[in-house]
Enzyme design. Structure first.
Site, mmCIF file in Angstrom:
data_model
loop_
_atom_site.group_PDB
_atom_site.id
_atom_site.type_symbol
_atom_site.label_atom_id
_atom_site.label_comp_id
_atom_site.label_asym_id
_atom_site.label_seq_id
_atom_site.Cartn_x
_atom_site.Cartn_y
_atom_site.Cartn_z
ATOM 1 N N LYS A 68 -5.382 1.823 6.453
ATOM 2 C CA LYS A 68 -5.618 2.380 6.398
ATOM 3 C C LYS A 68 -6.139 3.686 5.804
ATOM 4 O O LYS A 68 -6.813 4.266 5.988
ATOM 5 C CB LYS A 68 -4.217 2.697 5.069
ATOM 6 N N TYR A 91 -4.178 -4.443 6.028
ATOM 7 C CA TYR A 91 -3.959 -2.970 5.413
ATOM 8 C C TYR A 91 -3.843 -1.771 5.322
ATOM 9 O O TYR A 91 -4.798 -1.245 5.571
ATOM 10 C CB TYR A 91 -2.037 -3.765 4.777
ATOM 11 N N LEU A 146 10.820 2.588 16.620
ATOM 12 C CA LEU A 146 11.947 1.114 16.379
ATOM 13 C C LEU A 146 10.876 -0.375 16.387
ATOM 14 O O LEU A 146 11.696 -1.392 16.324
ATOM 15 C CB LEU A 146 12.735 1.576 17.191
ATOM 16 N N THR A 169 -2.278 5.836 1.407
ATOM 17 C CA THR A 169 -1.221 5.417 0.560
ATOM 18 C C THR A 169 -2.752 5.719 -0.668
ATOM 19 O O THR A 169 -3.828 5.153 -0.147
ATOM 20 C CB THR A 169 -1.521 3.956 0.655
ATOM 21 N N ASP A 170 -2.505 4.322 -1.431
ATOM 22 C CA ASP A 170 -3.259 4.560 -2.387
ATOM 23 C C ASP A 170 -4.130 3.393 -2.953
ATOM 24 O O ASP A 170 -5.230 2.563 -3.259
ATOM 25 C CB ASP A 170 -2.971 4.786 -4.306
ATOM 26 N N GLU A 171 -3.386 2.308 -1.865
ATOM 27 C CA GLU A 171 -4.178 1.430 -1.618
ATOM 28 C C GLU A 171 -5.785 1.646 -1.365
ATOM 29 O O GLU A 171 -6.375 0.023 -1.017
ATOM 30 C CB GLU A 171 -3.009 0.433 -1.183
ATOM 31 N N LEU A 173 3.249 9.546 10.103
ATOM 32 C CA LEU A 173 3.880 8.184 8.824
ATOM 33 C C LEU A 173 3.915 6.742 9.521
ATOM 34 O O LEU A 173 4.214 6.245 8.588
ATOM 35 C CB LEU A 173 5.629 8.378 8.582
ATOM 36 N N ALA A 174 3.617 7.171 10.703
ATOM 37 C CA ALA A 174 4.344 5.641 11.523
ATOM 38 C C ALA A 174 2.733 4.125 11.518
ATOM 39 O O ALA A 174 1.776 4.971 11.078
ATOM 40 C CB ALA A 174 4.683 5.637 13.067
HETATM 41 P P1 NAD Z 1 8.069 1.817 7.349
HETATM 42 O O1 NAD Z 1 7.397 0.222 7.588
HETATM 43 O O2 NAD Z 1 9.370 1.289 6.617
HETATM 44 O O3 NAD Z 1 8.076 2.435 8.389
HETATM 45 C C1 NAD Z 1 7.175 2.292 9.316
HETATM 46 C C2 NAD Z 1 8.025 2.935 10.695
HETATM 47 O O4 NAD Z 1 7.419 3.010 11.727
HETATM 48 C C3 NAD Z 1 8.898 2.357 11.327
HETATM 49 O O5 NAD Z 1 10.282 3.519 11.526
HETATM 50 C C4 NAD Z 1 8.562 1.807 12.330
HETATM 51 O O6 NAD Z 1 9.475 1.284 13.486
HETATM 52 C C5 NAD Z 1 7.166 2.818 13.308
HETATM 53 N N1 NAD Z 1 6.539 2.635 13.628
HETATM 54 C C6 NAD Z 1 5.093 1.135 13.823
HETATM 55 N N2 NAD Z 1 4.795 1.304 14.060
HETATM 56 C C7 NAD Z 1 5.030 1.861 15.108
HETATM 57 C C8 NAD Z 1 4.405 2.686 16.162
HETATM 58 N N3 NAD Z 1 2.873 1.756 17.112
HETATM 59 N N4 NAD Z 1 4.268 3.781 17.091
HETATM 60 C C9 NAD Z 1 5.619 4.315 16.414
HETATM 61 N N5 NAD Z 1 6.312 4.297 16.064
HETATM 62 C C10 NAD Z 1 6.119 2.848 15.300
HETATM 63 O O7 NAD Z 1 6.532 2.141 5.993
HETATM 64 P P2 NAD Z 1 7.410 2.840 4.842
HETATM 65 O O8 NAD Z 1 6.766 2.861 3.900
HETATM 66 O O9 NAD Z 1 8.347 3.558 5.805
HETATM 67 O O10 NAD Z 1 5.561 3.777 5.070
HETATM 68 C C11 NAD Z 1 5.262 4.686 6.076
HETATM 69 C C12 NAD Z 1 4.198 5.459 5.820
HETATM 70 O O11 NAD Z 1 3.524 5.111 4.645
HETATM 71 C C13 NAD Z 1 3.141 4.546 6.098
HETATM 72 O O12 NAD Z 1 1.703 5.332 6.978
HETATM 73 C C14 NAD Z 1 2.481 3.974 4.760
HETATM 74 O O13 NAD Z 1 1.174 3.319 5.518
HETATM 75 C C15 NAD Z 1 2.670 5.179 4.013
HETATM 76 N N6 NAD Z 1 2.688 4.534 2.612
HETATM 77 C C16 NAD Z 1 3.790 3.943 2.485
HETATM 78 C C17 NAD Z 1 3.811 3.550 0.428
HETATM 79 C C18 NAD Z 1 5.283 2.622 0.191
HETATM 80 O O14 NAD Z 1 5.282 2.378 -0.867
HETATM 81 N N7 NAD Z 1 5.865 2.034 0.875
HETATM 82 C C19 NAD Z 1 3.327 3.808 -0.615
HETATM 83 C C20 NAD Z 1 2.408 4.550 0.283
HETATM 84 C C21 NAD Z 1 1.645 5.149 1.630
HETATM 85 O O1 DAU Z 2 1.035 1.485 -3.515
HETATM 86 C C1 DAU Z 2 1.365 1.795 -1.870
HETATM 87 C C2 DAU Z 2 1.861 0.126 -1.455
HETATM 88 O O2 DAU Z 2 3.074 -0.043 -1.502
HETATM 89 C C3 DAU Z 2 2.369 0.838 0.365
HETATM 90 O O3 DAU Z 2 0.891 1.743 0.832
HETATM 91 C C4 DAU Z 2 2.655 -0.049 1.745
HETATM 92 O O4 DAU Z 2 3.057 0.301 2.392
HETATM 93 C C5 DAU Z 2 3.912 -0.658 0.569
HETATM 94 O O5 DAU Z 2 4.178 -1.863 1.039
HETATM 95 C C6 DAU Z 2 3.576 -1.398 -1.512
HETATM 96 O O6 DAU Z 2 2.133 -2.350 -1.260
HETATM 97 P P1 DAU Z 2 2.483 -3.221 -2.037
HETATM 98 O O7 DAU Z 2 1.884 -4.561 -1.531
HETATM 99 O O8 DAU Z 2 2.195 -2.744 -3.373
HETATM 100 O O9 DAU Z 2 4.115 -3.567 -2.074
HETATM 101 P P2 DAU Z 2 5.436 -4.314 -2.361
HETATM 102 O O10 DAU Z 2 6.515 -4.143 -2.437
HETATM 103 O O11 DAU Z 2 4.298 -5.595 -1.110
HETATM 104 O O12 DAU Z 2 4.827 -5.689 -4.014
HETATM 105 C C7 DAU Z 2 5.379 -5.567 -4.673
HETATM 106 C C8 DAU Z 2 4.382 -6.282 -5.366
HETATM 107 O O13 DAU Z 2 4.759 -7.444 -5.855
HETATM 108 C C9 DAU Z 2 2.972 -6.404 -5.432
HETATM 109 O O14 DAU Z 2 2.152 -7.222 -6.814
HETATM 110 C C10 DAU Z 2 3.217 -7.882 -5.075
HETATM 111 C C11 DAU Z 2 3.951 -8.375 -5.747
HETATM 112 N N1 DAU Z 2 5.552 -8.580 -4.619
HETATM 113 C C12 DAU Z 2 6.115 -8.744 -3.745
HETATM 114 C C13 DAU Z 2 7.105 -9.519 -2.961
HETATM 115 C C14 DAU Z 2 7.224 -8.911 -1.577
HETATM 116 C C15 DAU Z 2 6.259 -10.288 -5.613
HETATM 117 O O15 DAU Z 2 5.638 -10.323 -6.352
HETATM 118 N N2 DAU Z 2 6.951 -11.449 -4.568
HETATM 119 C C16 DAU Z 2 7.814 -11.128 -3.095
HETATM 120 O O16 DAU Z 2 8.117 -11.053 -2.709
#
Ligand code: NAD
Ligand code: DAU
Length: 348
Positions: free
Chosen positions: A160, A156, A36, A131-133, A82-83
């Site tokens: 990953k 980041y 959390l 992630t694709d990153e 996923l954390a």
């Molecule tokens: P998020 O930041 O919304 O959620 C992360 C969760 O992990 C939170 O509930 C947080 O409390 C928990 N957490 C963080 N540190 C922790 C710790 N030390 N111990 C236990 N819990 C912890 O993230 P999300 O966007 O839901 O992403 C989830 C997973 O999917 C991540 O591994 C992320 O790299 C991956 N991912 C995200 C995206 C995206 O677009 N959001 C895309 C591809 C992959």
């Molecule tokens: O590709 C998967 C990834 O996508 C996940 O692994 C990450 O956890 C997730 O955060 C996301 O990363 P991005 O950096 O692509 O997402 P974000 O929403 O931060 O930004 C999306 C795009 O928008 C990026 O090119 C940056 C831009 N951006 C973002 C913010 C927050 C802006 O232009 N303005 C903003 O204020």
């Protein structure tokens, strides 16, 4: 009986995965371990918190004794991990917290899994959500394949990538039964409003400037979060052991085009004149080392597993806007307090 440890299940994607598994598999026990942090919120899963096959444990994946105890007491058979610290901008300000959770935390879970099942891994899975990153940044052409060499460009994505390498190294060294997915950008309900889409929705709603980094020309490949959860279900049950699957929607958008589309959707919903919200667009200093383009080739998952996205982007975006407008209290709660400090510092 399966007893699955889902980590990060109070976060954005994790909450949708927990809900899907708790509802779809009443015979599985789902144990949600989440620290959390600012990104975790039990309100995201309030609808399933009393389910008999569900248990929440507040704790840190880096806490070795807690993780070991959970494996023993809950008889954990499988992990869906996923954390993570997930926001690129925060990783630029504080890389070490990403190393801690994403690398050290992942290895702590791997060690607990090895200790618990070293006699016999048969029938168990350690599923790592990535992630694709990790593949880096694309120019205008081409796609990320499962075989694309890793080339992470931000703290980041480096953390990953490191966690992915550890998961594969444990498969090689200890014969750990692993599955991995590398997914593109998710959007949908419950995403913390530090990320592009919910941040823009919140700012449009409040008539605040819409901070677009650089010229808004960067491209991301967007997938509705519930489609990601469906893919995780499919890979967990039917994906080949030891394999990686890329997950994505073949849905590339320039950031500026998404922001315009959101403005237009919200002008209609908020009863504003067409074009009113887009006047809020403000170009701001670019993100350091900003990756230009991500684009996932998800053919392997589609062909092998029959998975495909269920929603068109425009439909998903409209559902997402509706969710944020209907859940004003959620939005107000998560954007009060610490969020204000983060926002002021970051967008100063
Ligand atoms: P998020 O930041 O919304 O959620 C992360 C969760 O992990 C939170 O509930 C947080 O409390 C928990 N957490 C963080 N540190 C922790 C710790 N030390 N111990 C236990 N819990 C912890 O993230 P999300 O966007 O839901 O992403 C989830 C997973 O999917 C991540 O591994 C992320 O790299 C991956 N991912 C995200 C995206 C995206 O677009 N959001 C895309 C591809 C992959
Ligand atoms: O590709 C998967 C990834 O996508 C996940 O692994 C990450 O956890 C997730 O955060 C996301 O990363 P991005 O950096 O692509 O997402 P974000 O929403 O931060 O930004 C999306 C795009 O928008 C990026 O090119 C940056 C831009 N951006 C973002 C913010 C927050 C802006 O232009 N303005 C903003 O204020």
């Amino acid at each position: 009986m399966k007893s699955i440890l889902i980590t990060g299940g109070a976060g954005f994607i994790g909450s949708h995965v927990v809900r899907l598994f708790v509802k779809k598999y009443p015979n599985y026990k789902i144990v949600n371990l989440d620290a959390l942090t600012y990104a975790g919120n039990l309100e995201n899963i309030v609808d399933i918190e009393d389910s008999p096959n569900y248990k929440f444990i507040k704790g840190d994946i880096c806490d070795e004794s807690l993780v070991t105890q959970i494996f023993k007491e809950e008889n954990i058979t499988d992990v869906i991990h996923l954390a993570a610290e997930s926001h690129v901008d925060r990783s630029i300000k504080d890389p070490l917290s990403f190393v801690r959770t994403n690398v050290f935390g992942t290895v702590t879970l791997l060690n607990a899994f090895v200790s618990a099942w070293k006699e016999n891994f048969e029938g168990h899975v350690f599923y790592h959500v990535s992630t694709d990153e990790v593949y880096g940044s694309l120019d205008e052409g081409g796609y990320f394949l499962e075989t694309t060499p890793y080339d992470p460009q931000s703290p980041y994505s480096a953390s990953k990538a490191s966690s992915d390498h550890f998961v594969r190294a444990y498969a090689n060294t200890y014969k750990l039964p692993i599955k991995l997915t590398n997914c593109s950008n998710n959007y949908g309900p419950n995403q913390f409003p530090e990320k592009l889409i919910p941040l823009m929705i919140n700012n449009i709603k409040n008539n605040q400037p819409l901070p677009v980094y650089g010229k808004g020309e960067n491209v991301r490949d967007w997938l509705y979060v519930i489609d990601h959860a469906r893919a995780i279900d499919e890979v967990f049950h039917n994906g080949k052991m030891g394999e990686t699957y890329n997950i994505g929607g073949f849905n590339e958008w320039k950031n500026i085009d998404i922001v315009h589309l959101l403005c237009s959707i919200m002008d209609k919903k908020l009863g504003r004149q067409e074009g009113e919200s887009s006047k809020l667009i403000t170009f701001v200093t670019d993100r350091a080392g900003h990756d230009l383009r991500y684009a996932i080739d998800a053919s392997k998952a589609m062909n092998e597993l029959g998975w495909k996205p269920s929603l068109q982007f425009e439909e998903g975006l409209e559902k997402t806007v509706d969710w944020y407008l209907e859940n004003e209290e959620w939005l107000e709660r998560v954007t009060s307090g610490a969020y204000q400090t983060y926002y002021k510092e970051h967008y100063a």
